[in-house]
Design an enzyme around this catalytic site. Structure first.
Site: not given
Length: 409
Positions: A118, A121, A175
């Protein structure tokens, strides 16, 4: 006169060769910038875990491994000469850099390929935050909700209407993978989420993150998706240059509004990045985890007017969690002298602005510059100095010849 000319020549050669550092005295000693021998990074034992087979990374491109300086082209440890050893952690690769000057303070396999999870991102944020109006209200679609079962989600609902700011907070605090899909779609133009991912890859290339390739906007594992600790530092630097991102990254909680038409109540979410609660001067960052990537982390903090960022890939949560490993590396970075460096973070568009230039020239460490600085490439300083010294040598030589000529009968 010959001696003077030789001295000028030697000076020019020395200046052109860049910083000179000694190779490590033993395999246990930290590698110095520019050392040819790879030295193992300090590691602590981690519990054995079952994980999917590691994906095969793309073939190494030598020019990409030297982006930021030749000393960074190592699978092992690279630190400035004469500094204390960095802490032992479980991450397979990491990097510490100065957000403002771009100096790289040290790293472990900074250009080794890794799986992002993640922290990808952040690339989505660097790409889409300047494009999207945070006050605009948008509708979440069924395609946005198409995420891996059991994966991280913030709790958006199909048909729900949210401001883009709320979706950003859901992405960065919790997230949310459905939030990532929505933001990629909204910023991807007529091609939707696919256009968003394409824009992410274009932004990575513009930033100089040449080892980064996104396949999913969220960082959920996908074939061919890679990054490196160095690339993550470039991406994080672009994020922290945006005031809106800095505000979101330090938000400790927010409300996800109720959706009466979908019969869902509102609820609170909290920031999952423990650094902002437990590390003095924390600026925020991003956590990540998949079974394949293991724990990944990006964090930044300020101390004494100095802002540092840490990136790490492939960590295990014991004996220290990802953010704790990041905090330990930040402590180490803040303990170093301000002029300590083993390389630098390249500037946005630097590697693409002069496609005809040799990669080695683009990657030369040079003098670090502020993130917002503009002007000639740092290598131009070396060229000017070498030219000036060479010109001085020619003038001295011509002066000597004229003096001798005047003395001849």
């Amino acid at each position: 006169m010959r001696a003077a000319l030789l001295a000028v020549t030697a000076t020019v050669a020395l200046l052109a060769s860049g910083p000179v550092t000694a190779a490590p005295a033993s395999p246990a000693a930290p590698a110095q910038a520019g050392a040819a021998q790879a030295v193992r990074c300090p590691r602590v034992p981690a519990p054995a875990v079952s994980r999917p087979p590691r994906p095969t990374p793309p073939p190494d491109v030598p020019e990409q491994r030297t982006v930021g300086g030749a000393g960074l082209a190592t699978s092992g440890l690279v630190v400035p000469a004469g500094v204390g050893a960095p802490p032992a952690i479980t991450a397979t690769s990491w990097l510490v850099a100065d957000l403002d000057t771009g100096q790289v303070l040290g790293g472990c396999g900074p250009h080794e390929y890794g799986t992002p999870a993640s922290v990808q991102k952040l690339l989505l944020a660097a790409t889409m935050m300047p494009r999207l109006d945070p006050k605009q209200t948008v509708t979440v679609t069924a395609a946005d909700m198409n995420i891996e079962p059991g994966s991280s989600a913030v709790g958006l609902v199909e048909g729900g209407r949210y401001t883009i700011e709320t979706i950003w907070l859901g992405l960065l605090l919790n997230s949310g993978n459905e939030a990532a899909n929505a933001l990629a779609r909204l910023g991807g133009g007529s091609d939707g989420a696919a256009g968003g991912v394409r824009a992410m890859n274009e932004e990575a290339h513009r930033l100089g993150a040449l080892q980064t390739h996104a396949v999913t906007p969220s960082g959920l594992d996908a074939k061919g998706q890679f990054t490196s600790a160095y690339d993550l530092a470039l991406i994080a630097r672009a994020c922290f240059a945006q005031p809106t991102f800095r505000r979101y990254a330090l938000t400790d909680q927010t409300a996800i509004p109720a959706q009466p038409a979908q019969r869902t109540k509102g609820f609170q979410i909290q920031n999952e990045n423990q650094l902002i609660y437990r590390y003095p001067g924390a600026l925020g960052g991003k956590t990540g985890f998949t079974d394949l990537a293991r724990h990944t982390y990006v964090g930044a903090a300020e101390r004494g007017g100095r802002r540092l960022v840490v990136t790490l890939l492939g960590a295990e949560p014991a004996p220290m969690r990802g953010w704790e490993q990041g905090a330990a590396l930040l402590d180490w970075g803040f303990s170093l002298p301000r002029d300590a460096a083993v390389g630098r973070l390249v500037e946005p568009s630097e590697l693409t602005a002069t496609p005809s230039a040799a990669p080695s020239a683009l990657a030369a460490p040079g003098a670090p510059r502020p993130a917002a600085a503009s002007g000639p490439h740092p290598g131009a300083g070396w060229l000017w100095l070498v030219t000036a010294v060479s010109g001085a040598g020619v003038l001295v030589l011509l002066g000597g010849l004229l003096w001798r000529r005047r003395r001849l009968p």
